[in-house]
Scaffold this active site. Structure first.
Site, PDB file in Angstrom:
ATOM      1  CG  HIS A  53      -3.078  -5.314   3.122  1.00  0.00           C
ATOM      2  ND1 HIS A  53      -2.443  -4.369   2.341  1.00  0.00           N
ATOM      3  CD2 HIS A  53      -2.837  -6.503   2.516  1.00  0.00           C
ATOM      4  CE1 HIS A  53      -1.848  -4.960   1.321  1.00  0.00           C
ATOM      5  NE2 HIS A  53      -2.078  -6.260   1.399  1.00  0.00           N
ATOM      6  CG  ASP A  91      -1.903  -1.172   1.210  1.00  0.00           C
ATOM      7  OD1 ASP A  91      -2.333  -1.577   0.113  1.00  0.00           O
ATOM      8  OD2 ASP A  91      -2.210  -1.692   2.299  1.00  0.00           O
TER       9      ASP A  91
END
Length: 337
Positions: free
Chosen positions: A199, A172
Site C-alpha cells: 500500500h 487502491d
C-alpha cells in the site's frame, strides 16, 4: 472458483439503505481525525452497525454527540484519552484504526513511520487486552509496516490470529476502478480491478489484465495508468497543498471494507476484497491479494491469479521494498521497551 467480479460497492450501497437488522459493535480508533470523522459518519449510516464506539485523544465527545443526532439505529459512544480506551474496545466485533498523523507535501509514507508506529503499537496492545477476538482493520500508514507491527504486538499477548488482522488497501482498488472507468467511459460501480502487493508507491500493483469487464490499454497508457494509481495519494497531498492527505476517499474505502467484513460475518457468501494480510502467496510474509471473507475473517486467500508479463515485473520490483517495510515493523516491536 469465486468470481473476482463480486462488487463490494454494491454491498456498500445496500448497507446504507437495507432494513435488515444486524448487531455489531464497531470501534473507530482515531475517530476525531480527517479520516475518522467521515468514516464514522458512513458507519453510523449503516444498519449493519448497532454500536459505534468512537475513540481519540481529543474531541471525541463532540464528534459522538454530533453523530448521535442522526436518525439511524447505531448507538454512538465517545471515549477520549488512554484511560477510556478499554471501555471503547470491550465487546467489539470489529476495530478500524485510522489513527495517526497524515502525510504532508514532500513526506513519504515511511516518514510517518516513527510517529504512527508508536500509535499503532499502543492501540494494538489495547486490542490484544480488551477485544482479542475482534477483527482488526488498519488504515494507519505505512500499512506495509503497521500490519507487521499489529501482528507482532498481538503475538506478544498470545492472541494473534492471522485471519483477523487486515491492512486496508481498498482505496487502491477504488482509485483503480475510478481511473479505468474514466478512461474507458464505463460505470465505475461496474468496474473491478484487483490490486495486489502493498500500500505504498511501487508496491501497489493494479492487475489491469484481471479487470472486469475486460479492458485493454496500449503499453504507454498502461504504464501511465499504473503510475497514476501508485502515486494517487501523492496527487491528493499535492492538491491539498499542505492541508492534509486523502481523507474523504479513504473514509469511503474504509467503510466499504468494513461493510464487507460485517456482511461476511453475518453469513453473506462470496464477499471478496483485496487486503494486506499474512500470506504464503509470495516470498513476503505479508502481501495483499483478493481475499474471500467469512464469519471469522479470512475464509480463503484467492492468490495472485494469472499475471501478465508487465504485472509479473511489477511484483518482482516490489518484493525488496515490501520485505524492508515488513522487517522495519517487526524490528520496531522487537525493540519496544
Amino acid at each position: 472458483m469465486f468470481s473476482r467480479a463480486v462488487r463490494p460497492t454494491l454491498g456498500f450501497a445496500r448497507s446504507l439503505s437495507t432494513s435488515s437488522q444486524n448487531n455489531a459493535k464497531v470501534a473507530v480508533l482515531g475517530a476525531s481525525g480527517g479520516i475518522g470523522q467521515p468514516l464514522s459518519l458512513l458507519l453510523k449510516n449503516s444498519p449493519l452497525v448497532s454500536h459505534l464506539s468512537l475513540y481519540d485523544i481529543a474531541h471525541t465527545p463532540g464528534v459522538a454527540a454530533d453523530l448521535s443526532h442522526i436518525e439511524t439505529r447505531a448507538q454512538v459512544t465517545g471515549h477520549m484519552g488512554a484511560d477510556q480506551l478499554d471501555a471503547a474496545l470491550q465487546g467489539c466485533d470489529v476495530v478500524v484504526i485510522p489513527a495517526g498523523v497524515p502525510r504532508k507535501p514532500g513526506m513519504t509514507r515511511d516518514d510517518l513511520f516513527n510517529t504512527n508506529a508508536t500509535i499503532v503499537a499502543t492501540l494494538a496492545d489495547a486490542c490484544a487486552r480488551y477485544c482479542p477476538e475482534a477483527i482488526i482493520c488498519v488504515i494507519a500508514n505505512p500499512v506495509n509496516s503497521t500490519i507487521p507491527i499489529t501482528s507482532e504486538v498481538m503475538k506478544k499477548h498470545g492472541v494473534y490470529n492471522p485471519n483477523r488482522v487486515f491492512g486496508v488497501t481498498t482505496l487502491d482498488i477504488v482509485r483503480a476502478n475510478a481511473f479505468v472507468a474514466d478512461l474507458k467511459g464505463l460505470d465505475p460501480a461496474r468496474v473491478n480491478v484487483p490490486v495486489i502487493g502493498g500500500h505504498a508507491g511501487k508496491t501497489i500493483i493494479p492487475l489491469i489484465s484481471q479487470c472486469t469487464p475486460k479492458v485493454e490499454f496500449p503499453a504507454d497508457q498502461l504504464a501511465a495508468l499504473t503510475g497514476r494509481i501508485q502515486e494517487a495519494g501523492t496527487e491528493v497531498v499535492k492538491a491539498k497543498a499542505g492541508a492534509g492527505s486523502a481523507t474523504l476517499s479513504m473514509a469511503y474505502a474504509g467503510a466499504r471494507f468494513t461493510f464487507s467484513v460485517l456482511d461476511a460475518m453475518n453469513g453473506k457468501e462470496g464477499v471478496v476484497e483485496c487486503a494486506y494480510v499474512r500470506s504464503e502467496e509470495t516470498e513476503c510474509k505479508y502481501f495483499s491479494t483478493p481475499i474471500l471473507l467469512g464469519k471469522n475473517g479470512i475464509e480463503k486467500n484467492l492468490g495472485l491469479g494469472k499475471l501478465s508479463a508487465f504485472e509479473e515485473k511489477l511484483v518482482a520490483d516490489a518484493i525488496g521494498e515490501l520485505k524492508g517495510s515488513i522487517k522495519k515493523g517487526e524490528d520496531f516491536v522487537a525493540n519496544m521497551k
